[in-house]
Design a protein around this motif. Structure first.
Motif, PDB file in Angstrom:
ATOM      1  N   CYS A  81      -8.645   5.243  -1.803  1.00 34.86           N
ATOM      2  CA  CYS A  81      -8.911   3.833  -2.074  1.00 34.86           C
ATOM      3  C   CYS A  81     -10.238   3.600  -2.802  1.00 34.86           C
ATOM      4  O   CYS A  81     -10.334   2.699  -3.636  1.00 34.86           O
ATOM      5  CB  CYS A  81      -8.894   3.047  -0.776  1.00 34.86           C
ATOM      6  SG  CYS A  81      -7.514   3.476   0.307  1.00 34.86           S
ATOM      7  N   CYS A  98       0.846  -1.198   0.000  1.00 39.87           N
ATOM      8  CA  CYS A  98       0.000   0.000   0.000  1.00 39.87           C
ATOM      9  C   CYS A  98       0.881   1.248   0.000  1.00 39.87           C
ATOM     10  O   CYS A  98       1.846   1.347   0.748  1.00 39.87           O
ATOM     11  CB  CYS A  98      -0.891  -0.047   1.236  1.00 39.87           C
ATOM     12  SG  CYS A  98      -1.775   1.476   1.542  1.00 39.87           S
ATOM     13  N   GLN A  99       0.513   2.201  -0.853  1.00 37.89           N
ATOM     14  CA  GLN A  99       1.303   3.428  -1.015  1.00 37.89           C
ATOM     15  C   GLN A  99       0.768   4.594  -0.182  1.00 37.89           C
ATOM     16  O   GLN A  99       1.198   5.724  -0.360  1.00 37.89           O
ATOM     17  CB  GLN A  99       1.281   3.860  -2.493  1.00 37.89           C
ATOM     18  CG  GLN A  99       1.615   2.764  -3.474  1.00 37.89           C
ATOM     19  CD  GLN A  99       3.077   2.388  -3.439  1.00 37.89           C
ATOM     20  OE1 GLN A  99       3.921   3.243  -3.639  1.00 37.89           O
ATOM     21  NE2 GLN A  99       3.355   1.131  -3.160  1.00 37.89           N
ATOM     22  N   ARG A 141      -2.014   6.304  -0.364  1.00 40.55           N
ATOM     23  CA  ARG A 141      -2.544   7.426  -1.138  1.00 40.55           C
ATOM     24  C   ARG A 141      -3.882   7.917  -0.600  1.00 40.55           C
ATOM     25  O   ARG A 141      -4.339   9.000  -0.934  1.00 40.55           O
ATOM     26  CB  ARG A 141      -2.713   7.016  -2.610  1.00 40.55           C
ATOM     27  CG  ARG A 141      -1.432   6.439  -3.219  1.00 40.55           C
ATOM     28  CD  ARG A 141      -1.603   6.097  -4.695  1.00 40.55           C
ATOM     29  NE  ARG A 141      -2.893   5.522  -4.977  1.00 40.55           N
ATOM     30  CZ  ARG A 141      -3.537   5.653  -6.128  1.00 40.55           C
ATOM     31  NH1 ARG A 141      -3.006   6.353  -7.105  1.00 40.55           N
ATOM     32  NH2 ARG A 141      -4.703   5.075  -6.316  1.00 40.55           N
ATOM     33  N   THR A 142      -4.560   7.062   0.186  1.00 41.04           N
ATOM     34  CA  THR A 142      -5.877   7.358   0.786  1.00 41.04           C
ATOM     35  C   THR A 142      -6.937   7.816  -0.227  1.00 41.04           C
ATOM     36  O   THR A 142      -7.758   8.673   0.067  1.00 41.04           O
ATOM     37  CB  THR A 142      -5.774   8.395   1.932  1.00 41.04           C
ATOM     38  OG1 THR A 142      -5.348   9.635   1.403  1.00 41.04           O
ATOM     39  CG2 THR A 142      -4.832   7.949   3.028  1.00 41.04           C
ATOM     40  N   CYS A 146      -7.887   0.550  -6.303  1.00 38.73           N
ATOM     41  CA  CYS A 146      -6.444   0.683  -6.090  1.00 38.73           C
ATOM     42  C   CYS A 146      -5.651  -0.137  -7.103  1.00 38.73           C
ATOM     43  O   CYS A 146      -5.717  -1.369  -7.084  1.00 38.73           O
ATOM     44  CB  CYS A 146      -6.067   0.234  -4.691  1.00 38.73           C
ATOM     45  SG  CYS A 146      -4.283   0.339  -4.430  1.00 38.73           S
TER      46      CYS A 146
HETATM   47  S1  SF4 Z   1      -5.376   3.644  -2.894  1.00 34.59           S
HETATM   48 FE1  SF4 Z   1      -5.552   2.974  -0.749  1.00 34.59          FE
HETATM   49  S2  SF4 Z   1      -4.847   0.861  -0.798  1.00 34.59           S
HETATM   50 FE2  SF4 Z   1      -4.184   1.788  -2.698  1.00 34.59          FE
HETATM   51  S3  SF4 Z   1      -2.137   2.445  -2.278  1.00 34.59           S
HETATM   52 FE3  SF4 Z   1      -3.492   4.155  -1.834  1.00 34.59          FE
HETATM   53  S4  SF4 Z   1      -3.958   4.009   0.355  1.00 34.59           S
HETATM   54 FE4  SF4 Z   1      -3.096   2.068  -0.281  1.00 34.59          FE
END
Ligand code: SF4
Ligand code: FAD
Length: 571
Positions: free
Chosen positions: A239, A233-234, A236-237, A243
């Motif tokens: 989701c 998980c990166q 990025r919040t 993702c």
């Molecule tokens: S979109 Fe959500 S699950 Fe995917 S990398 Fe970002 S925080 Fe992690």
């Protein structure tokens, strides 16, 4: 001609059918295909392929026509779904729009749905706590609902099984009301959250632990996750846009592609299940009636075993609509309890405040998770005038602001160098509601949906127990915030409608006695042995924990049982 008909039946006959491709259906499909069964997954919505069908996932804020917000006319046209915090320009493609799939609100109920391959697993918030012995023993101990036919120990190995595959991050906290699982490393705390946790530990002598949330995010990929094609998980919040890294668990990134790799999976999107076919001579279900969403053609598919995973209320609808001479009131409904004892989670109350300390500290980056306050009321003994209890979310963050009053170079400099504000803290409750006969769903014969299927009538409301719980949460949290030295404490009861919690459960509950329940301890209809329900409809009571991990564990456990029974020729 006769040969042709036989071939047609053969072509539509599978070993197993799964209705619904969301969180629980994805697990049923993975397990069934993994055990070698030719499995048909029927999904009413469109196909959504992992990565390729996440159109907004790589978009920057300025690339959205409305900068991420939804225009007023869309909000006005969707008054129900617009109340959901996760519905915005980047995620709107995954939510059912109000007008498209009508239902009857006998009492106000905000029904939030995702009709597509992957269901709501694409938009969920990924909180994944195990339920505990107190949850499965609760009804027997406290005298509400009926006794569960299982105990925590029955499900524990299956929790472990699904956790390892799905990838759940968390800390081993050693709490009996929130059993530990097979965790990947937990997310980080910030300094105010850590401070609050320590302060509560000191003040309440360990009786009100604050822990890091347990979430379906891959914080450290294991070989099983890499084999699924998923990555770390990166943070990025964003989701709920889908993702591309597979950083969080969804059917689309995990269970469905895994099932497809076996070569045993047939996934049929645009297939609205109308009802389950019951053969009176054979005394079992033989297949499923489906309306093709594009052509509106009615067709039938056949199988030895059927898993119903359409999400709690739609599963009720399908069973209620599956009538026959033997079951005039819905499939397996000898007891008359089908559709009744629906319950949900009470998210009405919240609290916020400010903190003057730690002004030399800030946060860095983002985190798709937050700390969690496990239930501390009525756990070891009944101590309040309401039954059961509540858990709560908690988080702290520091604001920043910039002076936007100038023009030219001054304005640019000010915007590029925001000043730090103070710390803000907040919490929201997640209360358990009591399953009651008067909280029910039924078919409204007078009103049909666009496929000619009776609309679901929902009659679910709060009660006195919920009001008392809201009051207690606000009192206890005010005390805890005060002890921590938080200032400007503000409480709210937003009186939101049931449904907005998106944790609707029950209606097809499990139980020991066929006279008062629909399913036995294997999630199998007491009266129709080759039909299994392993989504939220099967829940006897609702716990204070988020439910989806429990649906996954039940689905895997029920498939294991069903296949063993099939091999013994009992199904
Ligand atoms: S979109 Fe959500 S699950 Fe995917 S990398 Fe970002 S925080 Fe992690
Ligand atoms: C914004 C949001 C946040 C959430 N946060 C959390 C959380 O933090 N933790 C948690 O545990 N849960 C959370 N949930 C709830 C979680 O998403 C659901 O509990 C879970 O998805 C239920 O799984 P399911 O398989 O029962 O249903 P779904 O995932 O909804 O899948 C059901 C599928 O069945 C299909 N279907 C329905 N009717 C038919 C029919 N007649 N024929 C064919 N197919 C049909 C649907 O299209 C859908 O694809 C959240 C949900 C949302 C939307």
């Amino acid at each position: 001609m006769a040969n042709f008909a036989i071939d047609a039946v053969k072509a539509t006959t599978y070993d197993a059918i799964v209705i619904g491709s969301g969180i629980s259906g994805g697990w049923a499909a993975k397990e069934l295909t993994g055990k070698g069964l030719r499995t048909l997954v029927l999904e009413r919505g469109r196909d959504v392929r992992h990565i390729t069908d996440y159109p907004t996932t790589m978009m920057q804020p300025w690339e959205f026509e409305h900068r991420g917000q939804l225009p007023l006319e869309i909000r006005k046209a969707n008054p129900i779904i617009s109340k959901c915090y996760a519905f915005y320009e980047g995620s709107a493609q995954f939510f059912v729009k109000d007008a498209e799939h009508p239902y009857v609100q006998e009492k106000p109920f905000d029904w939030i749905r995702g009709y597509q391959v992957g269901g709501k697993s694409l938009m969920w918030a990924r909180q994944t706590q195990r339920w505990s012995q107190f949850d499965f023993e609760g009804p027997a101990r406290d005298g509400f609902a009926v006794d569960w036919p299982i105990r925590y120990e029955d499900l524990a190995p299956w929790y472990s099984y699904v956790e390892k595959f799905a990838g759940i991050s968390g800390n081993k906290d050693g709490l009996p009301q929130l059993p530990d699982g097979e965790f990947l490393p937990p997310h980080e705390w910030n300094c105010v959250e850590k401070y609050f946790s320590q302060k509560m530990k000191d003040h309440y002598k360990g009786s009100r632990p604050i822990i890091m949330g347990r979430a379906a995010h891959i914080t450290k990929p294991q070989p099983i996750h890499l084999q699924q094609g998923r990555a770390q998980c990166q943070h990025r919040t964003i989701c709920e846009r889908g993702c591309p890294f597979g950083g969080y668990f969804s059917s689309n990134s995990s269970t469905l592609p895994w099932a497809a790799k076996t070569g045993k999976l047939t996934l049929r999107p645009h297939s609205v299940v109308h009802s389950i076919i019951y053969d009176e001579k054979k005394g079992k279900a033989t297949g499923v009636r489906v309306i093709d969403a594009n052509t509106k053609e009615m067709m039938e598919f056949y199988a030895r075993v059927i898993f119903v995973n359409a999400a709690a209320l739609n599963t009720n609808l399908i069973l209620l609509n599956s009538t026959s001479n033997r079951f005039p009131n819905g499939l397996g409904n000898d007891s008359g309890v089908l559709g009744k004892y629906v319950a949900f989670h009470n998210y009405r109350a919240g609290i916020s405040g400010d903190y003057d300390g730690f002004l030399d500290m800030t946060t860095d980056g983002k985190r798709p998770n937050s700390p969690y306050i496990p239930r501390f009321r009525n756990v070891f003994k009944q101590e309040t005038d309401f039954l059961r209890g509540y858990a709560a979310g908690f988080n702290a963050g520091r604001s920043s602001y910039s002076d936007q009053s100038g023009i030219g170079a001054d304005l640019k400099t000010s915007l590029l160098n925001p000043k730090m504000g103070g710390w803000h803290v907040g919490s929201h409750m997640m209360g358990e509601t009591i399953p009651k006969e008067s909280n029910y769903v039924a078919l409204d014969a007078g009103q049909k949906d666009p496929f000619g299927i009776p609309q679901l009538k929902i009659s679910v409301a709060y009660d006195d127990n919920d009001d008392k719980m809201v009051k207690d949460y606000l009192e206890q949290m005010t005390e805890m915030f005060t002890v921590a030295g938080f200032k400007n404490i503000r409480t709210r009861d937003d009186k939101r409608n049931p449904g907005l919690d998106i944790h609707e459960m029950g209606g097809v509950r499990m139980g020991k006695d066929p006279k008062t329940s629909m399913l036995n301890k294997w999630n199998q209809l007491h009266a129709v042995k080759n039909v299994f329900v392993t989504d939220g409809a099967s829940m006897t009571s609702t716990s204070t924990q988020n439910p989806s991990l429990t649906y996954m564990a039940f689905a895997a456990r029920a498939v294991d049982y069903a296949v063993k029974e099939m091999n013994k020729k009992n199904l």
